[in-house]
Design a protein around this motif. Structure first.
Motif, mmCIF file in Angstrom:
data_model
loop_
_atom_site.group_PDB
_atom_site.id
_atom_site.type_symbol
_atom_site.label_atom_id
_atom_site.label_comp_id
_atom_site.label_asym_id
_atom_site.label_seq_id
_atom_site.Cartn_x
_atom_site.Cartn_y
_atom_site.Cartn_z
ATOM 1 N N ASP B 83 -16.514 -8.504 -1.047
ATOM 2 C CA ASP B 83 -15.283 -7.739 -1.171
ATOM 3 C C ASP B 83 -15.340 -6.814 -2.391
ATOM 4 O OD1 ASP B 83 -12.517 -7.217 -0.472
ATOM 5 O OD2 ASP B 83 -12.084 -8.201 -2.395
ATOM 6 N N SER B 84 -15.818 -7.341 -3.529
ATOM 7 C CA SER B 84 -15.942 -6.518 -4.730
ATOM 8 C C SER B 84 -16.902 -5.367 -4.496
ATOM 9 C CB SER B 84 -16.455 -7.352 -5.901
ATOM 10 O OG SER B 84 -15.570 -8.384 -6.193
ATOM 11 N N PHE B 85 -17.997 -5.680 -3.801
ATOM 12 C CA PHE B 85 -18.982 -4.637 -3.517
ATOM 13 C C PHE B 85 -18.343 -3.510 -2.725
ATOM 14 C CE2 PHE B 85 -21.868 -2.918 -0.247
ATOM 15 C CZ PHE B 85 -22.696 -2.184 -1.067
ATOM 16 N N GLN B 86 -17.590 -3.898 -1.699
ATOM 17 C CA GLN B 86 -16.993 -2.869 -0.848
ATOM 18 C C GLN B 86 -15.970 -2.033 -1.599
ATOM 19 O OE1 GLN B 86 -15.949 -5.161 2.670
ATOM 20 N NE2 GLN B 86 -17.360 -3.840 3.765
ATOM 21 N N ARG B 87 -15.164 -2.699 -2.407
ATOM 22 C CA ARG B 87 -14.164 -1.967 -3.177
ATOM 23 C C ARG B 87 -14.806 -0.964 -4.122
ATOM 24 N NH1 ARG B 87 -8.812 -4.210 -3.987
ATOM 25 N NH2 ARG B 87 -8.578 -5.928 -2.524
ATOM 26 N N ILE B 88 -15.814 -1.437 -4.857
ATOM 27 C CA ILE B 88 -16.418 -0.568 -5.872
ATOM 28 C C ILE B 88 -17.233 0.539 -5.217
ATOM 29 C CG2 ILE B 88 -18.098 -0.509 -7.754
ATOM 30 C CD1 ILE B 88 -17.011 -3.309 -8.517
ATOM 31 N N SER B 89 -17.946 0.194 -4.143
ATOM 32 C CA SER B 89 -18.799 1.218 -3.534
ATOM 33 C C SER B 89 -17.967 2.307 -2.870
ATOM 34 C CB SER B 89 -19.764 0.587 -2.527
ATOM 35 O OG SER B 89 -19.040 -0.029 -1.506
ATOM 36 N N SER B 90 -16.715 2.012 -2.539
ATOM 37 C CA SER B 90 -15.898 3.053 -1.914
ATOM 38 C C SER B 90 -15.017 3.765 -2.929
ATOM 39 C CB SER B 90 -15.041 2.448 -0.804
ATOM 40 O OG SER B 90 -14.197 1.476 -1.366
ATOM 41 N N SER B 91 -15.201 3.454 -4.226
ATOM 42 C CA SER B 91 -14.341 4.111 -5.205
ATOM 43 C C SER B 91 -14.796 5.551 -5.446
ATOM 44 C CB SER B 91 -14.292 3.308 -6.508
ATOM 45 O OG SER B 91 -15.542 3.330 -7.130
ATOM 46 N N ARG B 92 -13.918 6.293 -6.035
ATOM 47 C CA ARG B 92 -14.014 7.761 -6.136
ATOM 48 C C ARG B 92 -15.338 8.276 -6.742
ATOM 49 N NH1 ARG B 92 -11.442 10.634 -10.178
ATOM 50 N NH2 ARG B 92 -10.635 8.649 -10.924
ATOM 51 N N ASN B 93 -15.765 7.660 -7.830
ATOM 52 C CA ASN B 93 -16.909 8.215 -8.555
ATOM 53 C C ASN B 93 -18.274 7.801 -8.005
ATOM 54 O OD1 ASN B 93 -15.767 9.767 -10.707
ATOM 55 N ND2 ASN B 93 -14.939 7.831 -11.484
ATOM 56 N N VAL B 254 -16.971 4.474 -15.529
ATOM 57 C CA VAL B 254 -17.131 3.565 -14.395
ATOM 58 C C VAL B 254 -17.591 2.196 -14.894
ATOM 59 C CG1 VAL B 254 -18.395 3.136 -12.261
ATOM 60 C CG2 VAL B 254 -17.615 5.436 -12.794
ATOM 61 N N GLN B 255 -18.509 2.201 -15.847
ATOM 62 C CA GLN B 255 -18.990 0.936 -16.404
ATOM 63 C C GLN B 255 -17.819 0.121 -16.976
ATOM 64 O OE1 GLN B 255 -21.159 1.137 -20.075
ATOM 65 N NE2 GLN B 255 -22.301 -0.731 -19.654
ATOM 66 N N ARG B 256 -16.969 0.818 -17.691
ATOM 67 C CA ARG B 256 -15.828 0.154 -18.312
ATOM 68 C C ARG B 256 -14.873 -0.393 -17.259
ATOM 69 N NH1 ARG B 256 -13.433 2.274 -23.818
ATOM 70 N NH2 ARG B 256 -11.986 0.580 -24.236
ATOM 71 N N LEU B 266 -17.069 -9.279 -13.343
ATOM 72 C CA LEU B 266 -18.262 -8.504 -13.003
ATOM 73 C C LEU B 266 -18.818 -7.868 -14.257
ATOM 74 C CD1 LEU B 266 -17.227 -6.524 -9.811
ATOM 75 C CD2 LEU B 266 -18.561 -8.614 -9.954
ATOM 76 N N MET B 267 -20.055 -7.433 -14.157
ATOM 77 C CA MET B 267 -20.634 -6.718 -15.273
ATOM 78 C C MET B 267 -21.441 -5.548 -14.741
ATOM 79 S SD MET B 267 -22.827 -8.095 -18.400
ATOM 80 C CE MET B 267 -24.440 -8.091 -17.758
ATOM 81 N N ALA B 268 -21.216 -4.380 -15.329
ATOM 82 C CA ALA B 268 -22.026 -3.215 -14.974
ATOM 83 C C ALA B 268 -22.912 -2.893 -16.153
ATOM 84 C CB ALA B 268 -21.123 -2.033 -14.654
ATOM 85 N N ILE B 269 -24.178 -2.678 -15.873
ATOM 86 C CA ILE B 269 -25.069 -2.303 -16.973
ATOM 87 C C ILE B 269 -25.741 -0.983 -16.655
ATOM 88 C CG2 ILE B 269 -25.561 -4.651 -17.729
ATOM 89 C CD1 ILE B 269 -28.309 -4.229 -16.215
ATOM 90 N N LEU B 270 -26.106 -0.256 -17.690
ATOM 91 C CA LEU B 270 -26.947 0.919 -17.535
ATOM 92 C C LEU B 270 -28.381 0.414 -17.674
ATOM 93 C CD1 LEU B 270 -24.154 2.030 -18.724
ATOM 94 C CD2 LEU B 270 -25.499 4.023 -19.375
ATOM 95 N N PRO B 271 -29.178 0.511 -16.614
ATOM 96 C CA PRO B 271 -30.506 -0.105 -16.689
ATOM 97 C C PRO B 271 -31.356 0.405 -17.846
ATOM 98 C CG PRO B 271 -30.255 1.217 -14.686
ATOM 99 C CD PRO B 271 -28.904 1.099 -15.294
ATOM 100 N N GLY B 272 -31.263 1.710 -18.132
ATOM 101 C CA GLY B 272 -32.058 2.266 -19.230
ATOM 102 C C GLY B 272 -31.622 1.713 -20.570
ATOM 103 N N VAL B 273 -30.320 1.505 -20.710
ATOM 104 C CA VAL B 273 -29.788 0.945 -21.954
ATOM 105 C C VAL B 273 -30.237 -0.513 -22.105
ATOM 106 C CG1 VAL B 273 -27.651 0.207 -23.077
ATOM 107 C CG2 VAL B 273 -27.831 2.502 -22.128
ATOM 108 N N ALA B 274 -30.160 -1.264 -20.999
ATOM 109 C CA ALA B 274 -30.588 -2.662 -21.048
ATOM 110 C C ALA B 274 -32.069 -2.752 -21.408
ATOM 111 C CB ALA B 274 -30.323 -3.347 -19.717
#
Lengths: 212, 410
Positions: B83-93, B254-256, B266-274
């Motif tokens: 459900d979280s995946f679907q919500r986030i993947s359909s968000s505006r950005n 978006v990360q925030r 949930l946690m969003a990371i920037l892979p390059g930053v990680a």
């Protein structure tokens, strides 16, 4: 060939140790400051002497965000009440709004388009009504949740939007703000430029974010 | 004449010279090896995540999330809801989002449950997208697309049937043997962990687990594949997902937003930053390795110096003869230095060859164990600077015996 695999497994071992370490550290922070918060996951770590920033460059637009515990900026974290405290906050706000005293761009020139500085946590709501509409959730966070527990923490946030002459030529940004606010001993800057990402830890001595 | 003399003098003392060369070779091998592996590991990791703006998973350490979701190192902490995946993947950005579901394996290679967007949007290196060597993306529920290494190492071709094992153990007895997958596509080599992965649809993952309870297969299941295909299999949870944004300027916003998502932690990371954070953590270790390899070099150089110093005493006669012939004392100094450089150059040459062959040997091991692609081209980065440094250090170490020769010739 053994040596390489051995070294590598060793490094992975150390590495996993590091994760364990940093993880514990994070948890420690959350516990210490936000025992009674129930809403999961909206609290950030709060560490004096340390601040976080991020910068993103896409085409010619550049956006910079700074988020620091108030103690690093003005030296206290409660609502300013005496005149000298209010003056300190106003002076800090003025510095934060003066982009010349905050950044120095290398490789191209950038013009400030929009500057938003949020010191609302330090000022009485009535005297600083202008910011409240923009940052509702922060007020809620700062004033309501930490009501009477005696231990008050607050953050100062600033958001800057620039338009650069040629964003692709931007080589680095020197964060001169570290000179203006020496209480920020470590500033962690995450950056995104042309699909590249990275992170650096800056201090007064090395204040340059290089995009490479 | 000069070089010939130095060469002859070295050949005259083969035994000790060979031992010194061996010591130097090992030290140069270690020095170059550490530097090369370090550099290549960084490049290999960076290439893998270069096309992804954000990675979203359960709340954990950012490096941990990155390693298990992309590099299959370590184990996932928690799953996140569909459900979280679907919500986030359909968000505006969000432009695209690729779900990843891990947990099963095939002969030690990880099986990834995902969807078609994986083949459409995943990119690596310098904006290269996945291409098919043979076949096409999976279409049916029990289709599988193989990474290049999986296909070549296990010798699979299109149409082969593959049984997936439950869990990630290499020799698992708990097999999904009632529902084998059919190979429908093989990807071109990418030099990323994709090469070591088997890709199936999320529905496929659900289908093979349909009559499993608490990790154990229930005997005597009567569901046929046709029956399952008619069911609408929607995954309840996934391990993580990769996100591409419409505009990168929104990355941190978006990360925030994802980090403050209040339905689920949930946690969003920037892979390059990680990755940067990982290298910062590894910094001390890297420097320790460099220090150790530098010390090995110092030890070898001291050995070289001692060997040459001992030879001076044996060569009193030779020195006297050279002086009689008319060689100035400075000539003796240069002669010993030249001998040292000859030893050093030979060692560099041997060390480089040794490293090349060792890399060829361990390459498969590094790929299968760590998903690390390392080229055998060892002269690609900072190694020339190191070698110049080695020669300079040799000159310095040989200065002592050279000066002794100079003095005894006076």
């Amino acid at each position: 060939m053994r040596i390489i695999t051995l070294l590598f497994s060793f490094s992975l071992l150390i590495c996993s140790y590091c994760f364990a370490g940093s993880h514990e550290h994070d948890e420690h922070h959350h516990d210490e400051h936000h025992d009674d918060e129930e809403k999961h996951g909206t609290q950030d770590a709060h560490l004096h002497g340390y601040a976080e920033a991020n910068v993103v460059i896409d085409g010619n637009s550049l956006e910079f965000n700074l988020d620091s515990p108030s103690a690093n900026i003005v030296g206290f974290e409660y609502e300013a009440s005496t005149q000298s405290e209010i003056d300190t906050v106003k002076a800090a706000e003025k510095t934060l709004k003066n982009t010349k005293k905050m950044f120095s761009f290398k490789g191209t020139s950038c013009q400030a388009k929009k500057v938003l500085v949020d010191v609302s946590a330090l000022l009485d709501k009535k005297t600083d009504a202008a910011h409240n509409t923009e940052h509702d959730h922060h007020d809620e966070h700062h004033h309501d949740e930490h009501g009477d527990d005696g231990e008050v923490h607050s953050d100062v946030e600033a958001n800057y939007q620039f338009v650069c002459k040629d964003g692709s030529k931007l080589k680095s940004i020197a964060l001169v703000l570290l000179n203006s606010f020496p209480a920020i001993e470590t500033l962690k800057v995450d950056w995104v430029k042309d699909g590249k990402q990275g992170s650096v830890k800056l201090s007064g001595k090395s204040n340059e974010v290089e995009f490479k | 004449m000069f070089i010939k003399l130095a060469l002859q003098s070295l050949i005259n003392r083969k035994g000790s010279v060979v031992m010194t060369i061996l010591a130097m070779t090992v030290s140069i091998f270690v020095l170059l090896g550490v530097e090369h592996v370090r550099h290549q590991a960084k490049e290999s990791f960076t290439n893998t995540v270069s096309g992804t703006d954000l990675i979203v998973g359960a709340r954990t350490g950012s490096v941990n999330l990155l390693l298990y979701s992309v590099f299959r190192v370590g184990t996932p902490t928690n799953n996140i809801t569909w459900d979280s995946f679907q919500r986030i993947s359909s968000s505006r950005n969000v432009e695209w989002a690729i779900p990843i579901s891990l947990g099963d394996s095939h002969k030690g290679y990880r099986v990834i449950g995902t969807n078609h967007d994986y083949f459409k949007y995943f990119s690596y290196g310098n904006k290269r997208s996945l291409t098919f060597l043979e076949g096409k993306p999976f279409e049916k529920m029990l289709d599988v697309v193989l990474g290049f290494d999986v296909a070549t190492k296990l010798g699979y071709k299109l149409g082969d049937k593959i049984v997936v094992a439950h869990g990630v153990s290499k020799t698992s007895f708990s097999l999904h043997d009632d529902r084998p997958f059919t190979v429908v596509g093989i990807l071109e080599p990418t030099g990323t962990p994709v090469d070591q992965s088997l890709h199936v649809s999320l529905q496929g993952i659900e289908a093979i687990h349909i009559d499993w309870k608490q990790g154990v297969k229930i005997r005597g299941s009567t569901l046929t594949i046709e029956q399952i295909e008619k069911m609408t299999l929607e995954p309840k949870t996934i391990t993580a997902f990769m996100v591409g944004l419409k505009s990168r300027i929104a990355t941190f916003r978006v990360q925030r937003a994802i980090n403050n998502y209040n339905k689920e932690p949930l946690m969003a990371i920037l892979p390059g930053v990680a990755l940067s954070e990982l290298w910062q953590m590894m910094g001390i270790l890297e420097n320790t390795l460099r220090l150790v390899s530098a010390l090995v070099l110092v030890a070898a150089l001291l050995g070289l110096s001692a060997m040459l110093l001992a030879s001076i005493r044996e060569r009193q006669q030779e020195i006297r003869l050279l002086r009689v012939v008319g060689a100035p004392p400075f000539f003796l100094f240069l002669l010993i230095e030249l001998e040292a450089i000859l030893i050093s150059l030979t060692s560099i040459f041997l060390g480089a060859i040794m490293l090349y062959f060792c890399l060829e040997l361990v390459r498969d091991l590094l790929i299968s164990h760590f998903g690390l692609h390392i080229t055998s081209n060892i002269f690609s980065n900072s190694s020339p600077i190191f070698l110049i440094f080695v020669i300079f250090a040799t000159l310095l170490a040989a200065a002592v015996p050279s000066f002794t020769a100079y003095k005894s010739g006076k």
